[in-house]
Design an enzyme around this catalytic site. Sequence first.
Site, PDB file in Angstrom:
ATOM      1  N   GLU A  70      26.021 -15.444 -47.930  1.00  0.00           N
ATOM      2  CA  GLU A  70      27.185 -14.593 -47.740  1.00  0.00           C
ATOM      3  C   GLU A  70      28.244 -15.076 -48.736  1.00  0.00           C
ATOM      4  OE1 GLU A  70      28.662 -14.545 -43.704  1.00  0.00           O
ATOM      5  OE2 GLU A  70      30.422 -13.402 -44.330  1.00  0.00           O
TER       6      GLU A  70
ATOM      7  N   ARG B  10      18.041 -26.731 -40.344  1.00  0.00           N
ATOM      8  CA  ARG B  10      19.001 -26.871 -41.425  1.00  0.00           C
ATOM      9  C   ARG B  10      19.181 -28.340 -41.787  1.00  0.00           C
ATOM     10  NH1 ARG B  10      24.149 -24.734 -41.410  1.00  0.00           N
ATOM     11  NH2 ARG B  10      23.323 -22.773 -40.658  1.00  0.00           N
TER      12      ARG B  10
ATOM     13  N   LYS C  68      31.004 -24.433 -43.716  1.00  0.00           N
ATOM     14  CA  LYS C  68      31.864 -23.797 -44.717  1.00  0.00           C
ATOM     15  C   LYS C  68      33.313 -23.781 -44.257  1.00  0.00           C
ATOM     16  CE  LYS C  68      28.789 -20.305 -46.233  1.00  0.00           C
ATOM     17  NZ  LYS C  68      28.556 -18.884 -46.416  1.00  0.00           N
TER      18      LYS C  68
HETATM   19  P1  ATP Z   1      27.938 -18.905 -42.314  1.00  0.00           P
HETATM   20  O1  ATP Z   1      28.330 -19.620 -41.091  1.00  0.00           O
HETATM   21  O2  ATP Z   1      29.072 -18.439 -43.129  1.00  0.00           O
HETATM   22  O3  ATP Z   1      26.850 -17.890 -42.126  1.00  0.00           O
HETATM   23  P2  ATP Z   1      25.946 -20.371 -43.740  1.00  0.00           P
HETATM   24  O4  ATP Z   1      26.061 -21.796 -44.149  1.00  0.00           O
HETATM   25  O5  ATP Z   1      24.863 -19.930 -42.854  1.00  0.00           O
HETATM   26  O6  ATP Z   1      27.342 -20.067 -43.170  1.00  0.00           O
HETATM   27  P3  ATP Z   1      25.090 -18.389 -45.654  1.00  0.00           P
HETATM   28  O7  ATP Z   1      25.761 -17.943 -46.887  1.00  0.00           O
HETATM   29  O8  ATP Z   1      24.809 -17.392 -44.606  1.00  0.00           O
HETATM   30  O9  ATP Z   1      25.970 -19.541 -45.066  1.00  0.00           O
HETATM   31  O10 ATP Z   1      23.778 -19.185 -46.023  1.00  0.00           O
HETATM   32  C1  ATP Z   1      22.811 -18.708 -46.904  1.00  0.00           C
HETATM   33  C2  ATP Z   1      21.486 -19.269 -46.547  1.00  0.00           C
HETATM   34  O11 ATP Z   1      21.511 -20.697 -46.607  1.00  0.00           O
HETATM   35  C3  ATP Z   1      21.080 -18.895 -45.144  1.00  0.00           C
HETATM   36  O12 ATP Z   1      19.759 -18.430 -45.173  1.00  0.00           O
HETATM   37  C4  ATP Z   1      21.196 -20.158 -44.354  1.00  0.00           C
HETATM   38  O13 ATP Z   1      20.248 -20.220 -43.361  1.00  0.00           O
HETATM   39  C5  ATP Z   1      20.980 -21.234 -45.427  1.00  0.00           C
HETATM   40  N1  ATP Z   1      21.693 -22.465 -45.067  1.00  0.00           N
HETATM   41  C6  ATP Z   1      23.003 -22.605 -44.822  1.00  0.00           C
HETATM   42  N2  ATP Z   1      23.301 -23.869 -44.470  1.00  0.00           N
HETATM   43  C7  ATP Z   1      22.148 -24.560 -44.511  1.00  0.00           C
HETATM   44  C8  ATP Z   1      21.783 -25.930 -44.258  1.00  0.00           C
HETATM   45  N3  ATP Z   1      22.690 -26.844 -43.883  1.00  0.00           N
HETATM   46  N4  ATP Z   1      20.484 -26.270 -44.403  1.00  0.00           N
HETATM   47  C9  ATP Z   1      19.572 -25.369 -44.774  1.00  0.00           C
HETATM   48  N5  ATP Z   1      19.845 -24.082 -45.029  1.00  0.00           N
HETATM   49  C10 ATP Z   1      21.114 -23.667 -44.906  1.00  0.00           C
END
Ligand code: ATP
Length: 562
Positions: free
Chosen positions: A37, A262, A272
């Site tokens: 996102e 994650r 974030k």
């Molecule tokens: P939000 O809470 O804004 O959704 P987010 O960290 O999930 O935060 P995204 O931009 O949706 O942000 O993440 C993009 C991709 O990265 C998603 O598929 C998410 O699952 C993955 N991702 C985010 N944080 C992690 C993490 N700590 N470890 C592994 N994958 C992650």
Amino acid sequence: MDANDSTAKLDFVRAIVAEDLKTNKWQGRVNTRFPPEPNGYLHIGHAKSICLNFGIAKEFGGKCNLRFDDTNPEKEEQEYVNSISEDVRWLGWDWEDRLFFASDYFEQMYQWAVELVKKGKAYVCDLSAEEVTNYRGTLTSPGKNSPYRSRGIEENLDLFTRMCAGEFPDGTKTLRAKIDMAHPNLNMRDPVMYRILHASHHRTGDKWCIYPTYDWAHGLEDSVEKITHSICTLEFENHRPLYDWYLDALGIYHPQQIEFARLNLTYTVMSKRKLLQLVQHGLVTGWDDPRMPTICGLRRRGYSPEAIRSFCQLIGVNKFNSTIDIALLEHCLREDLNKTSPRVMAVLRPLKVIIDNFPQGKVEEMDAVNNPEDPAAGMRKVPFSRELYIEQEDFMEEPPKKFYRLAPGREVRLRYAYFITCTDVVKDKAGNVVELHCTYDPATRGGDAPDGRKVKSTLHWVSVEHSLGAEVRLYDHLFTTKNPDEVEENKDFTSNLNPNSLKVLRDCRVEPALVGAKPLSRFQFERLGYFCIAPDSSTRKLVFNRTVTLRDEWAKIQKAQK
Ligand code: ATP
Ligand code: MG
């Protein structure tokens, strides 16, 4: 764990992909996607997901799309689209011509919503957000049907069209799926598909005033792109039944969602929201502050993409949330930098040494190895003269038992140069040592004594006259505690910030070979650690960031475990 172990068992995600190829489930196709996102900068956790998705595509001869999941106009910006693209590319991955935006599918999503309304599987609801929550029930009690649930198809179609046309204010109506208000999974209790939001979108402008929710949109995006394996993190596991329900209700192409744990790292926050807070409150200098776990921060710190990729490979993927020791990330970093970084000599806290028996004005060019790990890196010359700098901490006037470096009357080796012996110590009025006098043994040129005599230490040094002035920024962990999210009552995570995470040394000296080195190029300062040229460095003022020290905490941890 061994990153190079080719016999390593496939992780559970790769095992699914391999099995699907064997059974021809997707006609031999593998198509993954990384769906950020655009509401913040990427961090090391995202790197795990990027390496997983792009890595699987590469290993199995498939494709990986970069898709911006830009369904929320309020927090998203072009700035983030740009930085995310740059970071994915820097990490070494290529989406070729497959750059997609969820917002490009808004029209298709709308048509699909209309279809569900026509099938009697979605309805317009007038409950407020608060009422929707109250009607939802809890984990232990069923929800209550919305009084608008029984609206007829014609009325729903009319209202939904008018919602889309902008007739109603924000928050007054939603479109909801008609599933089951008593479903044991709360996500299935008539979830909201669209909300009214009169907000400008960074790509579609004011075209839309209804925006899809994540759950409604995500599976549709995957479906449009004919994704085979939709890989996401564990918190979406109980959203999967809904993902499946939407695709089945529409009868459209249906990818398989797979969840993995994650990444969490010690001494780091990854949310974030929290990273944004650090930036907005000026607790760091920006998203790319070298102490941030963001990809751009790590890049500025001196991390290489290879180090991050090998870390992601080493940690693998599994189904259980856990926290990885940041020492492992730093271990991967050292492994890579050790192979690739040219060695140079730099003195961070200079102490002047005068070699009394070395002729005034004479300069000798000493031969130095650029990288013992890489013979192709060759040799260079380092100027040696009568006045040198050594590290303040390499001298002690009254050395304790285990201090083997320079002391009055003691002989040590200067790297690539000569043995020297300390003959005199000059102090200022306050009693601080400001200068040493030494003699050198001309017979020890290159660093060995022909008579076989030994010294117990080898010091790095630079020539006073030839060395360059430099500023060096010593970075350390941003937080003092392993889990910064764990805080005492009435405090927040910022109370765990490390007040010593940045120390600036302004009077450092580096060898002349560093003149003209490009921003972000990486070096090992002998005996001190890995450093890179800071982006704001210039020929007038050389600036280095310390990437990481030489001491491998991970090796120590592993030894202790054995
Ligand atoms: P939000 O809470 O804004 O959704 P987010 O960290 O999930 O935060 P995204 O931009 O949706 O942000 O993440 C993009 C991709 O990265 C998603 O598929 C998410 O699952 C993955 N991702 C985010 N944080 C992690 C993490 N700590 N470890 C592994 N994958 C992650
Ligand atoms: Mg997310």
